[in-house]
Motif scaffolding. Structure first.
Motif, PDB file in Angstrom:
ATOM      1  N   VAL A  24      38.458  62.933  46.680  1.00  0.00           N
ATOM      2  CA  VAL A  24      39.295  62.301  47.693  1.00  0.00           C
ATOM      3  C   VAL A  24      38.531  61.136  48.327  1.00  0.00           C
ATOM      4  N   GLY A  25      39.191  59.981  48.402  1.00  0.00           N
ATOM      5  CA  GLY A  25      38.566  58.801  48.977  1.00  0.00           C
ATOM      6  C   GLY A  25      37.772  57.969  47.993  1.00  0.00           C
ATOM      7  N   GLN A  26      37.590  58.475  46.762  1.00  0.00           N
ATOM      8  CA  GLN A  26      36.813  57.743  45.760  1.00  0.00           C
ATOM      9  C   GLN A  26      37.676  56.713  45.048  1.00  0.00           C
ATOM     10  N   ARG A  27      37.079  55.565  44.768  1.00  0.00           N
ATOM     11  CA  ARG A  27      37.772  54.515  44.034  1.00  0.00           C
ATOM     12  C   ARG A  27      37.770  54.862  42.553  1.00  0.00           C
ATOM     13  N   ILE A  28      38.938  54.752  41.914  1.00  0.00           N
ATOM     14  CA  ILE A  28      39.003  55.003  40.478  1.00  0.00           C
ATOM     15  C   ILE A  28      38.681  53.699  39.738  1.00  0.00           C
ATOM     16  N   PRO A  29      38.411  53.755  38.440  1.00  0.00           N
ATOM     17  CA  PRO A  29      38.080  52.527  37.705  1.00  0.00           C
ATOM     18  C   PRO A  29      39.180  51.479  37.776  1.00  0.00           C
ATOM     19  N   ALA A  30      38.808  50.241  37.529  1.00  0.00           N
ATOM     20  CA  ALA A  30      39.751  49.119  37.582  1.00  0.00           C
ATOM     21  C   ALA A  30      40.810  49.260  36.489  1.00  0.00           C
ATOM     22  N   GLU A  31      41.948  48.623  36.709  1.00  0.00           N
ATOM     23  CA  GLU A  31      43.059  48.691  35.757  1.00  0.00           C
ATOM     24  C   GLU A  31      42.616  48.262  34.359  1.00  0.00           C
ATOM     25  N   ARG A  32      41.833  47.186  34.268  1.00  0.00           N
ATOM     26  CA  ARG A  32      41.385  46.687  32.974  1.00  0.00           C
ATOM     27  C   ARG A  32      40.606  47.751  32.222  1.00  0.00           C
ATOM     28  N   GLU A  33      39.709  48.435  32.934  1.00  0.00           N
ATOM     29  CA  GLU A  33      38.870  49.465  32.319  1.00  0.00           C
ATOM     30  C   GLU A  33      39.710  50.649  31.857  1.00  0.00           C
ATOM     31  N   SER A  41      48.671  48.628  27.305  1.00  0.00           N
ATOM     32  CA  SER A  41      48.747  47.356  28.023  1.00  0.00           C
ATOM     33  C   SER A  41      48.522  47.592  29.515  1.00  0.00           C
ATOM     34  N   ARG A  42      48.169  46.514  30.199  1.00  0.00           N
ATOM     35  CA  ARG A  42      48.000  46.617  31.656  1.00  0.00           C
ATOM     36  C   ARG A  42      49.316  47.029  32.316  1.00  0.00           C
ATOM     37  N   MET A  43      50.449  46.587  31.761  1.00  0.00           N
ATOM     38  CA  MET A  43      51.752  46.928  32.331  1.00  0.00           C
ATOM     39  C   MET A  43      52.005  48.434  32.284  1.00  0.00           C
ATOM     40  N   GLN A  47      52.155  51.080  35.471  1.00  0.00           N
ATOM     41  CA  GLN A  47      53.302  51.957  35.720  1.00  0.00           C
ATOM     42  C   GLN A  47      52.832  53.382  36.004  1.00  0.00           C
ATOM     43  N   ALA A  48      51.828  53.840  35.261  1.00  0.00           N
ATOM     44  CA  ALA A  48      51.279  55.175  35.500  1.00  0.00           C
ATOM     45  C   ALA A  48      50.637  55.269  36.878  1.00  0.00           C
ATOM     46  N   LEU A  49      49.849  54.253  37.238  1.00  0.00           N
ATOM     47  CA  LEU A  49      49.189  54.256  38.546  1.00  0.00           C
ATOM     48  C   LEU A  49      50.204  54.182  39.678  1.00  0.00           C
ATOM     49  N   GLN A  50      51.257  53.363  39.490  1.00  0.00           N
ATOM     50  CA  GLN A  50      52.252  53.231  40.547  1.00  0.00           C
ATOM     51  C   GLN A  50      52.980  54.548  40.777  1.00  0.00           C
ATOM     52  N   THR A  51      53.228  55.295  39.703  1.00  0.00           N
ATOM     53  CA  THR A  51      53.866  56.604  39.845  1.00  0.00           C
ATOM     54  C   THR A  51      52.979  57.547  40.656  1.00  0.00           C
ATOM     55  N   LEU A  52      51.679  57.511  40.417  1.00  0.00           N
ATOM     56  CA  LEU A  52      50.739  58.340  41.174  1.00  0.00           C
ATOM     57  C   LEU A  52      50.662  57.894  42.632  1.00  0.00           C
ATOM     58  N   ASP A  54      53.214  56.493  44.221  1.00  0.00           N
ATOM     59  CA  ASP A  54      54.493  56.932  44.778  1.00  0.00           C
ATOM     60  C   ASP A  54      54.464  58.410  45.154  1.00  0.00           C
ATOM     61  N   GLU A  55      53.699  59.191  44.409  1.00  0.00           N
ATOM     62  CA  GLU A  55      53.622  60.630  44.655  1.00  0.00           C
ATOM     63  C   GLU A  55      52.573  60.982  45.705  1.00  0.00           C
ATOM     64  N   GLY A  56      51.853  59.965  46.205  1.00  0.00           N
ATOM     65  CA  GLY A  56      50.853  60.219  47.230  1.00  0.00           C
ATOM     66  C   GLY A  56      49.527  60.721  46.695  1.00  0.00           C
ATOM     67  N   ILE A  57      49.339  60.660  45.380  1.00  0.00           N
ATOM     68  CA  ILE A  57      48.095  61.129  44.766  1.00  0.00           C
ATOM     69  C   ILE A  57      47.033  60.036  44.813  1.00  0.00           C
ATOM     70  N   LEU A  58      47.468  58.800  44.612  1.00  0.00           N
ATOM     71  CA  LEU A  58      46.581  57.646  44.732  1.00  0.00           C
ATOM     72  C   LEU A  58      47.071  56.746  45.860  1.00  0.00           C
ATOM     73  N   GLU A  59      46.198  55.873  46.339  1.00  0.00           N
ATOM     74  CA  GLU A  59      46.606  54.867  47.321  1.00  0.00           C
ATOM     75  C   GLU A  59      45.918  53.556  46.999  1.00  0.00           C
ATOM     76  N   ARG A  60      46.642  52.464  47.190  1.00  0.00           N
ATOM     77  CA  ARG A  60      46.091  51.144  46.955  1.00  0.00           C
ATOM     78  C   ARG A  60      45.584  50.557  48.269  1.00  0.00           C
ATOM     79  N   ARG A  61      44.433  49.906  48.212  1.00  0.00           N
ATOM     80  CA  ARG A  61      43.885  49.215  49.374  1.00  0.00           C
ATOM     81  C   ARG A  61      43.711  47.755  48.994  1.00  0.00           C
ATOM     82  N   ILE A  62      44.393  46.890  49.727  1.00  0.00           N
ATOM     83  CA  ILE A  62      44.398  45.469  49.404  1.00  0.00           C
ATOM     84  C   ILE A  62      42.979  44.920  49.356  1.00  0.00           C
ATOM     85  N   GLY A  63      42.646  44.302  48.241  1.00  0.00           N
ATOM     86  CA  GLY A  63      41.344  43.690  48.071  1.00  0.00           C
ATOM     87  C   GLY A  63      40.224  44.651  47.734  1.00  0.00           C
ATOM     88  N   ALA A  64      40.543  45.965  47.678  1.00  0.00           N
ATOM     89  CA  ALA A  64      39.494  46.960  47.433  1.00  0.00           C
ATOM     90  C   ALA A  64      39.711  47.760  46.158  1.00  0.00           C
TER      91      ALA A  64
END
Length: 232
Positions: A24-33, A41-43, A47-52, A54-64
């Motif tokens: 919890v709180g750890q940054r996962i690898p970059a999309e490219r990786e 594809s990145r697309m 889509q997989a990351l966005q679903t996670l 949406d489910e509250g499992i992951l969170e995006r932090r702008i610029g981080a």
């Protein structure tokens, strides 16, 4: 039809989090990786990351980057859970546009929320919901397929709750979680808002009176067109 590739990636990432590979709180690898690791594809990866997210499992932090989400504070809400009925009570005309309608394998989260047996399929549908022709929200709903297999698509997409009621099935309780996020490029296009606009995210599991979960839905509400209120 096989499980969509993005759902397989979703499940693998969720499984890693549950096993403690990422904390919890750890940054996962970059999309490219991650796209290179899963050979997609990145697309598709996005889509997989966005679903996670949406489910509250992951969170995006702008610029981080993207992080394993912290557990949010929750509060009970009470009120109407049917968008159709809620819109009508506001004196507006409800309508919907089906974006996708697919019988498929559930994700790990969908199987858990709906308490599905092994190999049980779901109906996953994406809809834009309108009030007086203005887009209010975009939702992704997962339903146990065997519960809705005998209904016409129009019965499910227009007003599922009314369809169930007409069939003698009574709606029970709804467990809801609301959080704040910003509109992704796709959500912004669907709801006709600017990318990065405020979005309210509702995750809801709804049961019948007998306790059977029949719906797991993730809904994105345009922040300037909808509000929730709490009743204590």
């Amino acid at each position: 039809m096989g499980t969509p590739r993005y759902i397989k990636i979703h499940n693998e990432i969720q499984s890693r989090i549950e096993k403690g590979y990422w904390q919890v709180g750890q940054r996962i690898p970059a999309e490219r990786e991650l796209a290179q690791e899963f050979m997609v594809s990145r697309m598709t990866l996005r889509q997989a990351l966005q679903t996670l997210v949406d489910e509250g499992i992951l969170e995006r932090r702008i610029g981080a980057g993207t992080f394993v989400a912290q557990r949010r504070i929750q509060d009970k809400m009470s009120g109407i859970t049917s968008f159709t009925e809620l819109t009508r009570r506001q004196g507006k005309v409800p309508s919907s546009q089906t974006v996708s309608y697919l019988v498929t394998e559930p994700s790990l989260s969908e199987a858990e929320k709906l308490e599905l047996a092994e190999n049980q399929k779901i109906l996953r549908m994406e809809r834009i919901r309108f009030a007086d022709d203005e887009p209010i929200c975009f939702e992704v709903a997962a339903l146990p397929f065997d519960m809705v297999a005998d209904y016409r698509q129009s019965q499910v997409t227009t007003s599922l709750y009314q369809t169930l009621a007409d069939d003698g099935l009574r709606i029970g309780r709804a467990q809801q979680t609301v959080s704040a996020t910003v509109a992704s490029e796709r959500i912004a296009e669907l709801l006709k808002v600017k990318r990065g606009s405020a979005i309210l995210m509702l995750r809801q599991v709804t049961t019948l009176k007998d306790g059977r979960p029949f719906e797991y839905v993730r809904t994105h509400y345009a922040g300037d067109r909808f509000e929730f209120y709490l009743e204590k």
